[in-house]
Write a protein that holds these residues in place. Structure first.
Motif, PDB file in Angstrom:
ATOM      1  N   GLU A 181      96.906  75.808  12.465  1.00  0.00           N
ATOM      2  CA  GLU A 181      95.731  76.651  12.301  1.00  0.00           C
ATOM      3  C   GLU A 181      95.137  76.907  13.671  1.00  0.00           C
ATOM      4  N   LEU A 190      91.774  71.087  13.436  1.00  0.00           N
ATOM      5  CA  LEU A 190      92.809  70.627  14.362  1.00  0.00           C
ATOM      6  C   LEU A 190      94.181  70.938  13.795  1.00  0.00           C
ATOM      7  N   GLU A 220      99.366  68.013   3.990  1.00  0.00           N
ATOM      8  CA  GLU A 220      98.383  67.338   3.131  1.00  0.00           C
ATOM      9  C   GLU A 220      99.096  66.177   2.439  1.00  0.00           C
ATOM     10  N   ARG A 274      89.570  76.686  -3.880  1.00  0.00           N
ATOM     11  CA  ARG A 274      90.447  75.786  -3.126  1.00  0.00           C
ATOM     12  C   ARG A 274      91.677  76.542  -2.591  1.00  0.00           C
ATOM     13  N   GLU A 291      94.303  59.550  -5.235  1.00  0.00           N
ATOM     14  CA  GLU A 291      94.944  60.289  -6.315  1.00  0.00           C
ATOM     15  C   GLU A 291      94.936  59.381  -7.549  1.00  0.00           C
ATOM     16  N   THR A 336      98.810  65.066  -1.064  1.00  0.00           N
ATOM     17  CA  THR A 336      99.033  64.997  -2.515  1.00  0.00           C
ATOM     18  C   THR A 336     100.503  65.166  -2.910  1.00  0.00           C
ATOM     19  N   THR A 357      83.444  71.936   5.282  1.00  0.00           N
ATOM     20  CA  THR A 357      83.929  71.197   4.103  1.00  0.00           C
ATOM     21  C   THR A 357      84.502  69.861   4.552  1.00  0.00           C
ATOM     22  N   TYR A 391      97.927  73.900  -6.674  1.00  0.00           N
ATOM     23  CA  TYR A 391      98.153  73.008  -7.811  1.00  0.00           C
ATOM     24  C   TYR A 391      96.950  72.733  -8.700  1.00  0.00           C
ATOM     25  N   TYR A 392      95.779  73.218  -8.315  1.00  0.00           N
ATOM     26  CA  TYR A 392      94.585  72.818  -9.072  1.00  0.00           C
ATOM     27  C   TYR A 392      94.490  73.454 -10.454  1.00  0.00           C
ATOM     28  N   ARG A 449      98.776  71.084  10.418  1.00  0.00           N
ATOM     29  CA  ARG A 449      98.669  72.495  10.003  1.00  0.00           C
ATOM     30  C   ARG A 449      98.535  73.341  11.257  1.00  0.00           C
TER      31      ARG A 449
END
Ligand code: HAM
Length: 440
Positions: free
Chosen positions: A116, A123, A83, A259, A132, A85, A281, A263-264, A114
Motif C-alpha cells: 500500500e 505500512l 492478513e 470491510r 478467531e 484469518t 481504523t 469473507y464477511y 501489503r
C-alpha cells in the motif's frame, strides 16, 4: 545513505529503547484474550497464493493490488500473508481443530504485508493482534468478541474510540443487494475507475471501499445493505445489539461499513479513532460463516477481528498514555582486576538465579567507565570490587537513587539485593500504621 543501511519503504524497526512498549501491549492483549478462552496459534508468514485469492477474495484491493506474491525456486506461487484469518482457517481445517472443543478460540500476533502507499499508520509490513472463534452462529459470540476488543482498549487506557457496527447479510440477502448496487453504479459507469468497472459485474460491493476519490464519492449515495437484510440476518443483528446493550458497550450502527475483505457475512465492526489521521481504523472484524467451507472444510460459522499494533501504539502515544517503566538493572558490579571480575561474574549469576537483573564488566573498562555505563543503564544498586574487597570478603553496595551505601558480605550480596529491591518496590504501597519491614 547506502541502500543496504536503509530499511525498505513502508517498513520500520522497533529499537531497543522502545521495545518495552510493544512488549507491554503484546502481553496485555494475550492476557485479556486468555481470560476469554483464546489460546495462541502460530502460522507461517507465507502461504499458497490461492489461499488468499479464495479466502480474502480476488476482487478485493488486497488481492488485486497489494499482495507480495512471488514464485519460489520450486515454481510455486507464494504470497506473504496480507492478513491472518485465511492462514488460521487453513490451519483449522488442516489440523482438524473442529474435532477439539467448540467454539475453538485462537489468537495470534503476526506480521502482515501489503503493498500500500505508506503514510502515518499505513505500512507495507505491519503487525496485527487477532482473534478467531470457530463453531458458533450465536449473536452472543459477536457481542462477546466486541466486548473483548473493548476490554483491551479499556485496559490499555485508550479512550475516544468509536465502535461502529453493521450487518452485511448472508449470500441470500446479498443477491438482492448486489442487484440494487449494480443498477445504481450502472448509471455512473462512465465515472468509475477501471478496477471498479471490472467489479461491477462480479462483486459490486467492492466498489464501496474503493480508495479512488471519485468512486468513494459516488459510493456515498449507493443503496445501503441494511435495507436488504433477510429476516434471519435482521434478527441476528438486532440480537447482537441487545447483547451489546446488556453489556453496556456503546456503539453506533454505521450502514456504510462493508470491510475490505470478501469473507464477511452478517456482523461487521470497526473501532475508529479521529486522533491518528486518515488511517483511523485501529481494529476491524466480523463474522465469516462461509469461509471455512470456501477454503475446503465443513460448514463452520466463525468470526474474528484484528487490530493494527502500529496504529494502536500511535494512538496510545497521541493520547499520552504512560507505559509501565521498563525493568531496570537491579545491580551493576564494577570490578578492578581479573580476580574481582571473576567474583563479579559469580555474583551476577547468583542475582540472575534469583530472577533479577544483574550486569558486570564484559568489556574490560576502567572503573570510571564502568560506573558511567551503570548510570546510563539506570542501575538501581552498584558495587565496586577490587582486590581489597575480595580479601576482606566485604564490599559497599550503593543505592544509586539516594547515594547511601551499605556494607555487605560479598557472599550475601545476591540475597541482600533481592531483599532491598522488594523493599523498594513496596515503598509505593505504604499503609498508615503498618511497618513494612515487619513483613520482610
Ligand atoms: P483489516 O481491516 O484488513 O482486517 O485489518 C485489521 C487491522 O489491521 C486494521 O484495522 C488496521 O488497524 C491494521 N492494518 C491493516 N492494514 C494496515 C497497514 N497497511 N498498515 C498498518 N496497519 C494496517 C483483517 O486483516 C481481518 N483479517 C480481520 C479479521 C479477523 N476479521 C475476522 N477475523
Amino acid at each position: 545513505m547506502a541502500l543496504v543501511t536503509k530499511s525498505i519503504k513502508g517498513t520500520q524497526d522497533t529499537l531497543p529503547s522502545e521495545s518495552y512498549k510493544i512488549q507491554f501491549v503484546e502481553q496485555s492483549v494475550l492476557e485479556i484474550a486468555k481470560n476469554y478462552g483464546y489460546k495462541e496459534i502460530r502460522v507461517p508468514v507465507f502461504e499458497h497464493t490461492e489461499l488468499f485469492q479464495r479466502g480474502v477474495g480476488d476482487t478485493t484491493d488486497v488481492v488485486q493490488k497489494e499482495m507480495y506474491t512471488f514464485e519460489d525456486k520450486g515454481g510455486r506461487s507464494i504470497t506473504l500473508r496480507p492478513e491472518g484469518t485465511a492462514g488460521v482457517v487453513r490451519s483449522y481445517i488442516e489440523h482438524g481443530l473442529f474435532n477439539e472443543a467448540q467454539p475453538q478460540k485462537v489468537c495470534y500476533l503476526i506480521s502482515c504485508y501489503r503493498y500500500e502507499k505508506p503514510q502515518a499508520g499505513r505500512l507495507r509490513e505491519f503487525h496485527q493482534f487477532g482473534c478467531e472463534c470457530f463453531g458458533t452462529a450465536s449473536p452472543a459470540a459477536d457481542a462477546e468478541l466486541i466486548s473483548l476488543v473493548n476490554d483491551i482498549f479499556a485496559f490499555l487506557d485508550v479512550k475516544n474510540l468509536k465502535i461502529q457496527i453493521n450487518s452485511i447479510g448472508c449470500p441470500e440477502c446479498r443477491k438482492n443487494y448486489h442487484k440494487a448496487l449494480q443498477e445504481y453504479f450502472e448509471s455512473k459507469k462512465d465515472e468509475l475507475c477501471g478496477t471498479c468497472l471490472g467489479r461491477l459485474e462480479r462483486n459490486p460491493m467492492r466498489i464501496l471501499d474503493c480508495k479512488s476519490p471519485v468512486c468513494s464519492e459516488i459510493a456515498k449515495d449507493a443503496p445501503k445493505v441494511t435495507d436488504y437484510l433477510c429476516d434471519e440476518c435482521h434478527d441476528h443483528f438486532q440480537k447482537v445489539q441487545q447483547y451489546l446493550d446488556a453489556m453496556n458497550i456503546p456503539y453506533e450502527v454505521n450502514p456504510s461499513i462493508v470491510r475490505g475483505l470478501d469473507y464477511y457475512t452478517k456482523t461487521v465492526f470497526e473501532f475508529v479513532s479521529t486522533e491518528i489521521g486518515a488511517q483511523g481504523t485501529v481494529c476491524g472484524g466480523g463474522r465469516y460463516d462461509g469461509l471455512v467451507e470456501e477454503i475446503g472444510g465443513n460448514h463452520t460459522p466463525a468470526l474474528g477481528f484484528a487490530m493494527g499494533m502500529e496504529r494502536l501504539l500511535l494512538l496510545m502515544q497521541a493520547q499520552g498514555i504512560e507505559f509501565p517503566p521498563e525493568a531496570k538493572c537491579d545491580l551493576y558490579i564494577a570490578s578492578m582486576g581479573e580476580n574481582a571480575t571473576l567474583k563479579a561474574s559469580q555474583i551476577a549469576s547468583d542475582v540472575r538465579g534469583n530472577g533479577m537483573h544483574a550486569q558486570f564488566d564484559i568489556v574490560g573498562r576502567s572503573v570510571k567507565a564502568q560506573m558511567k555505563y551503570a548510570n546510563k543503564i539506570g542501575a538501581a544498586y552498584t558495587v565496586v570490587l577490587g582486590d581489597s574487597e575480595i580479601e576482606a570478603g566485604v564490599a559497599k553496595v550503593k543505592n544509586m537513587a539516594d547515594g547511601s551505601e551499605t556494607e555487605m558480605k560479598i557472599d550475601d550480596i545476591a540475597e541482600e539485593i533481592m531483599r532491598l529491591s522488594i523493599n523498594d518496590s513496596l515503598k509505593g504501597f505504604e499503609v498508615e500504621g503498618l511497618d513494612i519491614s515487619t513483613l520482610m
